[in-house]
Write an enzyme that holds these catalytic residues in place. Sequence first.
Site, PDB file in Angstrom:
ATOM      1  N   GLY A   1       0.978  -1.469   0.052  1.00 38.19           N
ATOM      2  CA  GLY A   1       0.009   0.071   0.212  1.00 38.19           C
ATOM      3  C   GLY A   1       0.294   1.262   0.032  1.00 38.19           C
TER       4      GLY A   1
ATOM      5  N   MET B   1      -4.486  -6.774  -6.848  1.00 36.47           N
ATOM      6  CA  MET B   1      -3.973  -8.084  -7.897  1.00 36.47           C
ATOM      7  C   MET B   1      -4.322  -9.265  -8.465  1.00 36.47           C
ATOM      8  SD  MET B   1      -0.198  -6.792  -7.409  1.00 36.47           S
ATOM      9  CE  MET B   1       0.494  -8.406  -8.783  1.00 36.47           C
TER      10      MET B   1
ATOM     11  N   ILE C   1      -7.162  -9.579 -11.415  1.00 43.09           N
ATOM     12  CA  ILE C   1      -7.627  -9.364 -13.057  1.00 43.09           C
ATOM     13  C   ILE C   1      -9.229  -9.116 -12.203  1.00 43.09           C
ATOM     14  CG2 ILE C   1      -8.001  -9.622 -15.369  1.00 43.09           C
ATOM     15  CD1 ILE C   1      -5.872 -11.428 -15.228  1.00 43.09           C
TER      16      ILE C   1
ATOM     17  N   HIS D   1       1.254   1.148 -13.040  1.00 44.66           N
ATOM     18  CA  HIS D   1       1.087  -0.569 -13.582  1.00 44.66           C
ATOM     19  C   HIS D   1       3.062   0.087 -13.967  1.00 44.66           C
ATOM     20  CE1 HIS D   1       1.904  -4.350 -15.473  1.00 44.66           C
ATOM     21  NE2 HIS D   1       2.745  -3.021 -16.206  1.00 44.66           N
TER      22      HIS D   1
ATOM     23  N   GLU E   1       6.137   6.440  -9.224  1.00 44.88           N
ATOM     24  CA  GLU E   1       5.083   5.876  -8.763  1.00 44.88           C
ATOM     25  C   GLU E   1       4.134   6.868  -8.046  1.00 44.88           C
ATOM     26  OE1 GLU E   1       3.943   1.896  -8.366  1.00 44.88           O
ATOM     27  OE2 GLU E   1       5.846   1.435  -9.131  1.00 44.88           O
TER      28      GLU E   1
END
Length: 215
Positions: free
Chosen positions: A12, A90, A92, A109, A174
């Site tokens: 996180g 994580m 899909i 990503h 990020e």
Amino acid sequence: MKSIVILISGRGSNMESLLNAVASGSLPICVAAVFSNRADAKGLETAAAKGISTRVVDHQQFASREAFDAAMAEAIDVFSPDLVVLAGFMRILSDVFVRHFAGRLINIHPSLLPSFPGLHTHQRALVEGVRVHGCTVHFVTPALDHGPIIVQAAVPVLDGDDETSLAARVLAQEHQVYPLAVRWFAEGRLRLVDGRVEFNAPQDSAGALISPLMR
Ligand code: NHR
Ligand code: GAR
């Protein structure tokens, strides 16, 4: 003020960079809740310590991906968020979930998409020998890691890099670009229109990264 729900699966740190930006006043948004598909996600403690509502929807409790996604969507809808933010999430997501949140679902990503969609991006970048790597914030569409790109940050790959050192260099970026992208959304500068990103730039901030660089 617009509100967001953040989805995590683990550490996180991207979530934390968003919470810190909110706390420091540089991100004018309300974080309605943090969701995790894993009860042991470290980020849940971080969020709770900052007084943010947390929810766990454990994918292992559901018979199918679709059932998990339906439960997750229903639990998120309780908060009526303007934007759902995947931050190291994580799992899909099925088409039904993605369509339900179309235009208000974004992901970060850890590669310069369309290079290296999927998992183990840093290791794959090292194997390919790319000299520039980075991260991408994109709207989520049913095609995994192929949604319209909002912003990217590039970093050099340095001689002697391993997965750990490269991941750390990308992660630092990020933490810069995700709060930025969410701020643009909060300011109403960012929209998904007919599958394309519509962005009202605050200023001309175009730059270039050349790697390796010989001065
Ligand atoms: N869902 C859709 N429909 N589209 C995207 O673009 C998505 C998405 C869900 C997550 C994040 C993505 C990333 O940034 C993301 C983008 C998980 C996997 C994966 O293979 C791949 C990509 C991403 C997230 N997950 C395994 C699965 O079976 C589980 C892996 C694990 O639990 O460790 O879901 O990289
Ligand atoms: C980040 O590098 C993020 O880009 C990546 O996992 C890390 C999560 O770190 N996301 C994915 O790989 C999604 N499949 P964090 O939990 O500390 O934000």
